[in-house]
Design a protein around this motif. Structure first.
Motif, PDB file in Angstrom:
ATOM      1  N   GLY A  35      58.586  51.890  78.791  1.00 47.38           N
ATOM      2  CA  GLY A  35      58.226  50.819  77.885  1.00 47.38           C
ATOM      3  C   GLY A  35      58.050  49.483  78.562  1.00 47.38           C
ATOM      4  O   GLY A  35      58.295  49.325  79.765  1.00 47.38           O
ATOM      5  N   TRP A  36      57.598  48.533  77.757  1.00 44.01           N
ATOM      6  CA  TRP A  36      57.404  47.162  78.186  1.00 44.01           C
ATOM      7  C   TRP A  36      58.193  46.227  77.291  1.00 44.01           C
ATOM      8  O   TRP A  36      58.183  46.370  76.061  1.00 44.01           O
ATOM      9  N   TYR A  37      58.862  45.271  77.912  1.00 46.98           N
ATOM     10  CA  TYR A  37      59.562  44.195  77.231  1.00 46.98           C
ATOM     11  C   TYR A  37      59.013  42.876  77.751  1.00 46.98           C
ATOM     12  O   TYR A  37      58.367  42.827  78.797  1.00 46.98           O
ATOM     13  N   ARG A  38      59.279  41.798  77.031  1.00 42.48           N
ATOM     14  CA  ARG A  38      58.866  40.486  77.516  1.00 42.48           C
ATOM     15  C   ARG A  38      59.917  39.441  77.155  1.00 42.48           C
ATOM     16  O   ARG A  38      60.675  39.601  76.201  1.00 42.48           O
ATOM     17  N   ALA A  40      60.167  35.081  77.021  1.00 42.70           N
ATOM     18  CA  ALA A  40      59.658  33.731  77.175  1.00 42.70           C
ATOM     19  C   ALA A  40      60.817  32.789  77.468  1.00 42.70           C
ATOM     20  O   ALA A  40      61.972  33.102  77.152  1.00 42.70           O
ATOM     21  N   PRO A  41      60.553  31.620  78.060  1.00 48.11           N
ATOM     22  CA  PRO A  41      61.632  30.671  78.364  1.00 48.11           C
ATOM     23  C   PRO A  41      62.447  30.324  77.132  1.00 48.11           C
ATOM     24  O   PRO A  41      61.895  29.979  76.080  1.00 48.11           O
ATOM     25  N   GLY A  42      63.766  30.416  77.239  1.00 48.80           N
ATOM     26  CA  GLY A  42      64.653  30.094  76.136  1.00 48.80           C
ATOM     27  C   GLY A  42      64.729  31.142  75.050  1.00 48.80           C
ATOM     28  O   GLY A  42      65.400  30.913  74.038  1.00 48.80           O
ATOM     29  N   LYS A  43      64.074  32.276  75.235  1.00 51.32           N
ATOM     30  CA  LYS A  43      64.048  33.327  74.229  1.00 51.32           C
ATOM     31  C   LYS A  43      64.766  34.576  74.727  1.00 51.32           C
ATOM     32  O   LYS A  43      64.952  34.771  75.929  1.00 51.32           O
ATOM     33  N   GLU A  44      65.170  35.430  73.784  1.00 52.26           N
ATOM     34  CA  GLU A  44      65.746  36.722  74.131  1.00 52.26           C
ATOM     35  C   GLU A  44      64.644  37.674  74.571  1.00 52.26           C
ATOM     36  O   GLU A  44      63.499  37.567  74.132  1.00 52.26           O
ATOM     37  N   ARG A  45      65.007  38.613  75.430  1.00 55.81           N
ATOM     38  CA  ARG A  45      64.069  39.650  75.819  1.00 55.81           C
ATOM     39  C   ARG A  45      63.775  40.533  74.610  1.00 55.81           C
ATOM     40  O   ARG A  45      64.697  40.959  73.901  1.00 55.81           O
ATOM     41  N   GLU A  46      62.497  40.819  74.364  1.00 57.48           N
ATOM     42  CA  GLU A  46      62.108  41.583  73.197  1.00 57.48           C
ATOM     43  C   GLU A  46      61.253  42.785  73.575  1.00 57.48           C
ATOM     44  O   GLU A  46      60.512  42.760  74.555  1.00 57.48           O
ATOM     45  N   LEU A  47      61.354  43.821  72.762  1.00 59.74           N
ATOM     46  CA  LEU A  47      60.567  45.028  72.961  1.00 59.74           C
ATOM     47  C   LEU A  47      59.117  44.775  72.581  1.00 59.74           C
ATOM     48  O   LEU A  47      58.833  44.215  71.517  1.00 59.74           O
ATOM     49  N   VAL A  48      58.190  45.208  73.431  1.00 64.40           N
ATOM     50  CA  VAL A  48      56.764  45.097  73.165  1.00 64.40           C
ATOM     51  C   VAL A  48      56.181  46.452  72.778  1.00 64.40           C
ATOM     52  O   VAL A  48      55.499  46.579  71.761  1.00 64.40           O
ATOM     53  N   ALA A  49      56.434  47.480  73.590  1.00 63.87           N
ATOM     54  CA  ALA A  49      55.857  48.794  73.351  1.00 63.87           C
ATOM     55  C   ALA A  49      56.639  49.852  74.101  1.00 63.87           C
ATOM     56  O   ALA A  49      57.202  49.579  75.163  1.00 63.87           O
ATOM     57  N   LEU A  59      54.793  50.195  68.853  1.00 62.26           N
ATOM     58  CA  LEU A  59      54.365  48.847  69.207  1.00 62.26           C
ATOM     59  C   LEU A  59      55.057  47.841  68.299  1.00 62.26           C
ATOM     60  O   LEU A  59      55.249  48.095  67.111  1.00 62.26           O
ATOM     61  N   ALA A  60      55.410  46.693  68.863  1.00 62.97           N
ATOM     62  CA  ALA A  60      55.938  45.611  68.056  1.00 62.97           C
ATOM     63  C   ALA A  60      54.870  45.129  67.078  1.00 62.97           C
ATOM     64  O   ALA A  60      53.674  45.152  67.385  1.00 62.97           O
ATOM     65  N   THR A  90      52.496  34.453  76.110  1.00 63.38           N
ATOM     66  CA  THR A  90      52.957  33.993  77.413  1.00 63.38           C
ATOM     67  C   THR A  90      54.428  34.354  77.608  1.00 63.38           C
ATOM     68  O   THR A  90      55.280  33.986  76.804  1.00 63.38           O
ATOM     69  N   ALA A  91      54.725  35.084  78.683  1.00 62.32           N
ATOM     70  CA  ALA A  91      56.083  35.536  78.950  1.00 62.32           C
ATOM     71  C   ALA A  91      56.102  36.282  80.280  1.00 62.32           C
ATOM     72  O   ALA A  91      55.060  36.600  80.845  1.00 62.32           O
ATOM     73  N   VAL A  92      57.314  36.570  80.747  1.00 67.38           N
ATOM     74  CA  VAL A  92      57.495  37.517  81.837  1.00 67.38           C
ATOM     75  C   VAL A  92      57.610  38.900  81.219  1.00 67.38           C
ATOM     76  O   VAL A  92      58.432  39.118  80.327  1.00 67.38           O
ATOM     77  N   TYR A  93      56.786  39.824  81.674  1.00 66.30           N
ATOM     78  CA  TYR A  93      56.759  41.176  81.143  1.00 66.30           C
ATOM     79  C   TYR A  93      57.500  42.119  82.086  1.00 66.30           C
ATOM     80  O   TYR A  93      57.245  42.134  83.295  1.00 66.30           O
ATOM     81  N   TYR A  94      58.416  42.914  81.518  1.00 70.79           N
ATOM     82  CA  TYR A  94      59.270  43.812  82.290  1.00 70.79           C
ATOM     83  C   TYR A  94      59.000  45.267  81.933  1.00 70.79           C
ATOM     84  O   TYR A  94      58.895  45.614  80.758  1.00 70.79           O
TER      85      TYR A  94
END
Length: 115
Positions: A35-38, A40-49, A59-60, A90-94
């Protein structure tokens, strides 16, 4: 010892497209959920797909109709095709691989959506 390496991030204009890739290497003998998570600055990591080993996907709500997740088990690679990108994407994607006794993460790749 498992390593996940993301690639494909960068700067893209709103409405544009980008494809992320994540290649797994090391002591992985079986693939379960990829899967992919993302984050953003100041935000919790969230599930994308997410994608199971047999191709079922989730999918989210925020990305449905715009993003597609796919995988190539032979290459131990998972992809995230992103279209109609918005500034809020816009975010870092993991990248992530998860299963019983298994939970591995990549270092992340930055996606910036801006004019």
């Amino acid at each position: 010892q498992v390593q996940l390496v993301e690639s494909g991030g960068g700067l893209v204009q709103p409405g544009g497209s980008l494809r992320l890739s994540c290649a797994a290497s090391g002591s992985i003998f079986n693939l379960n959920v990829m899967g992919w998570y993302r984050q953003a600055p100041g935000k919790e990591r969230e599930l994308v797909a997410t994608s199971t080993s047999v191709g079922s996907t989730n999918l989210a709500d925020s990305v449905k109709g715009r993003f597609t997740i796919s995988r190539d088990n032979a290459k131990k690679t998972v992809y995230l095709q992103m279209s109609s990108l918005k500034p809020e994407d816009t975010a870092v994607y993991y990248c992530n691989i998860k299963g019983p006794g298994m939970d591995y993460w990549g270092k992340g790749t930055l996606v910036t959506v801006s004019s």
